[in-house]
Motif scaffolding. Structure first.
Motif, PDB file in Angstrom:
ATOM      1  N   ARG A  66       9.638  27.057 -17.921  1.00  0.00           N
ATOM      2  CA  ARG A  66      10.896  26.849 -17.209  1.00  0.00           C
ATOM      3  C   ARG A  66      11.177  28.001 -16.247  1.00  0.00           C
ATOM      4  N   ARG A  67      10.910  29.212 -16.678  1.00  0.00           N
ATOM      5  CA  ARG A  67      11.116  30.368 -15.799  1.00  0.00           C
ATOM      6  C   ARG A  67      10.128  30.343 -14.629  1.00  0.00           C
ATOM      7  N   GLN A  68       8.882  29.970 -14.919  1.00  0.00           N
ATOM      8  CA  GLN A  68       7.870  29.909 -13.865  1.00  0.00           C
ATOM      9  C   GLN A  68       8.250  28.881 -12.810  1.00  0.00           C
ATOM     10  N   ARG A  69       8.819  27.754 -13.245  1.00  0.00           N
ATOM     11  CA  ARG A  69       9.186  26.685 -12.315  1.00  0.00           C
ATOM     12  C   ARG A  69      10.244  27.150 -11.319  1.00  0.00           C
ATOM     13  N   ARG A 127      17.064  23.304 -25.250  1.00  0.00           N
ATOM     14  CA  ARG A 127      18.517  23.267 -25.105  1.00  0.00           C
ATOM     15  C   ARG A 127      19.090  24.617 -24.691  1.00  0.00           C
ATOM     16  N   ARG A 128      18.261  25.648 -24.714  1.00  0.00           N
ATOM     17  CA  ARG A 128      18.724  26.985 -24.378  1.00  0.00           C
ATOM     18  C   ARG A 128      18.446  27.275 -22.912  1.00  0.00           C
ATOM     19  N   GLU A 129      19.424  27.795 -22.216  1.00  0.00           N
ATOM     20  CA  GLU A 129      19.256  28.123 -20.805  1.00  0.00           C
ATOM     21  C   GLU A 129      18.248  29.257 -20.639  1.00  0.00           C
ATOM     22  N   ALA A 130      17.343  29.107 -19.675  1.00  0.00           N
ATOM     23  CA  ALA A 130      16.331  30.136 -19.421  1.00  0.00           C
ATOM     24  C   ALA A 130      16.920  31.228 -18.545  1.00  0.00           C
ATOM     25  N   ALA A 131      17.759  32.058 -19.147  1.00  0.00           N
ATOM     26  CA  ALA A 131      18.416  33.127 -18.398  1.00  0.00           C
ATOM     27  C   ALA A 131      17.636  34.423 -18.546  1.00  0.00           C
ATOM     28  N   GLY A 132      17.687  35.246 -17.512  1.00  0.00           N
ATOM     29  CA  GLY A 132      17.051  36.560 -17.553  1.00  0.00           C
ATOM     30  C   GLY A 132      17.912  37.576 -16.821  1.00  0.00           C
ATOM     31  N   PHE A 133      17.745  38.823 -17.167  1.00  0.00           N
ATOM     32  CA  PHE A 133      18.593  39.857 -16.586  1.00  0.00           C
ATOM     33  C   PHE A 133      17.762  41.087 -16.255  1.00  0.00           C
TER      34      PHE A 133
END
Length: 489
Positions: A64-67, A274-280
């Motif tokens: 999901r992050r790669q997309r 179901r978990r948002e692919a968030a990053g910081f």
């Protein structure tokens, strides 16, 4: 289903192989396959095994992050993204990529250059297929491809590494193809993107630092694929090495463990989706000093909004000595103003969204940007700094060491002006400032400013200036790298 996919599924679902010898290892289980044509060997090493089902969850999250990555490419059943390019001007021809492979695998293929990557296997495990036959050997006898064929079985939910030389044919596929489990997700290093026999078009893309994995891929010829499909119908005839952690491969314990991992993988993957692919990202910004205080006596802001003032503040950020070395303040200002628009702090954006909802019924101005810089989206400003940034006033010192612009707008409840300044200090450190002055027009304006004055002074202004300076530093560095690369071609 294609013939190749059908053969892959039959091979993957075949009974466990009967291994002639099982050897224990006190360190990382590994295999080193000598090259059939005398080139570099293929090396596969197990590093660690995650909790049951964690492989599917990790891979799903990474995909999901790669997309969402700007360099994402989806081709050849191998979605990928280039996350680090070459720096030929500084003698670095390496590149970094991420890539994933679904449960049905990807086509057998090869690359001109060597590869090394670290990967996570899905919760069904992975089969890594390699053939180190050379082009000349295959042209002389296509069956040389099969003579050099070797399969390495990797257990489920496993962290492992792979390394092989340029020209090595390879294909990765889930141990149980066609099921719900992905094969793997990897971070791959191309140690020399320019290596190997590249055609002219591919070489031009490589030297232009615009190559991607599909462009660097050569798929197995159909004539050899037919032979491979026949061989995969009898997987026991193909040389195979199984690596495992904790329990011997093909044992009852391994089969039971794999069944549990597969079930847990489906459950964990469903929860992870179901978990948002968030990053910081957070930086200490070493070498930068941020100071809040009174507006400078010689600031251009002192010429704006004479008379009673409801609010006034100034934020000063002193950049590290190497941050903008050799760059003119006017150039920094150009990228700094762009930073206010292109890199706003998330917290400020959320506050502005809330503010817009609250004040819209009163007919006040709304903007997605923090108020100090909101006029950068205006189409009515009398001037444009660097030909693209709307400003009210501009001032430059004769020696070019100081540049200031004024932003601002008038609304029903208040008027505000913001002075953005860039100057070279006495110690040759670059100093960036943002000073804001507000005059209220009515009771609502006074109440409004009383409510936001503190948060503006302590959070909004410092955060906006930091993010804008960060954007200026990064964009100027990218421009410098591009110039270096173009000169090296």
């Amino acid at each position: 289903m294609s013939a190749a996919a059908g053969a892959a599924r039959r091979a993957g679902s075949a009974a466990y192989a009967s291994f002639a010898a099982i050897r224990a290892s006190a360190t990382f289980p590994s295999v080193r396959l000598p090259s059939y044509c005398g080139g570099l060997p293929v090396e596969v090493t197990l590093i660690a095994q995650f909790a049951s089902g964690q492989g599917d969850a990790v891979i799903g999250d990474a995909l999901r992050r790669q997309r969402a990555h700007p360099a994402f490419v989806d081709a050849l059943d191998e979605p990928s993204a280039r996350i680090g390019g070459m720096d030929l001007a500084r003698g670095d021809p390496s590149s970094l990529y991420t890539f994933g492979v679904g449960g049905n695998g990807h086509p057998f293929h090869r690359h001109a250059g060597s590869r090394m990557f670290t990967a996570v296997s899905g919760s069904a495990g992975a089969h890594l297929r390699f053939s180190t036959a050379s082009q000349a050997q295959i042209e002389a006898d296509p069956r040389a491809f099969l003579d050099a064929l070797h399969v390495v079985e990797v257990p489920p939910d496993c962290l492992f590494s792979v390394r092989f030389g340029g020209g090595t044919w390879h294909q990765f596929i889930a141990a149980r193809p066609g099921g719900p489990h992905p094969t793997l997700f990897a971070m791959s290093c191309h140690p020399d993107e320019t290596a190997g026999a590249l055609d002219a078009a591919t070489q031009a893309r490589v030297l232009g630092n615009t190559a991607d994995i599909p462009a660097l891929t050569e798929v197995l010829p159909s004539s050899v694929q037919v032979l491979l499909d026949d061989a995969l119908r009898e997987p026991a005839s193909i040389a195979t090495t199984a690596l495992s952690l904790h329990v011997p491969p093909a044992s009852f314990a391994a089969r039971l463990c794999n069944a549990v991992r597969g079930a847990m993988g489906r459950l964990r993957a469903a929860v992870a989706q179901r978990r948002e692919a968030a990053g910081f990202r957070a930086d200490t910004r070493g070498g930068q000093a941020l100071i809040t205080g009174e507006v400078d006596a010689d600031s251009l802001l002192q010429t704006q909004l004479p008379g009673p003032i409801a609010h006034e503040d100034q934020v000063v950020l002193q950049a590290g000595p190497a941050a903008f070395a050799g760059i003119a303040p006017a150039d920094v200002m150009d990228h700094l103003l762009a930073g206010f628009v292109e890199n706003p702090p998330d917290g400020v954006s959320r506050l502005m969204a809330l503010r817009n909802v609250l004040v819209r019924p009163a007919g006040l101005r709304t903007s997605p940007l923090g108020c100090p810089a909101s006029s950068l989206l205006s189409v009515e400003a009398p001037l444009k700094f660097a030909g693209r940034h709307p400003v009210l006033v501009e001032r430059r010192s004769r020696d070019g060491r100081r540049v200031e612009v004024v932003l601002g707008a008038d609304d029903r409840h208040l008027m505000f002006r913001t002075c953005i300044g860039v100057r070279i200090g006495a110690d040759d450190r670059l100093v960036c400032t943002m000073a804001t002055r507000v005059r209220t027009r009515n009771l609502f304006g006074r109440v409004y400013m009383a409510a936001i004055s503190g948060v503006h002074r302590r959070y909004i202004a410092p955060a906006m200036l930091r993010h804008a300076v960060d954007h200026a530093m990064e964009s100027l560095q990218r421009n410098a790298n591009t110039r270096y690369a173009s000169r090296s071609l």
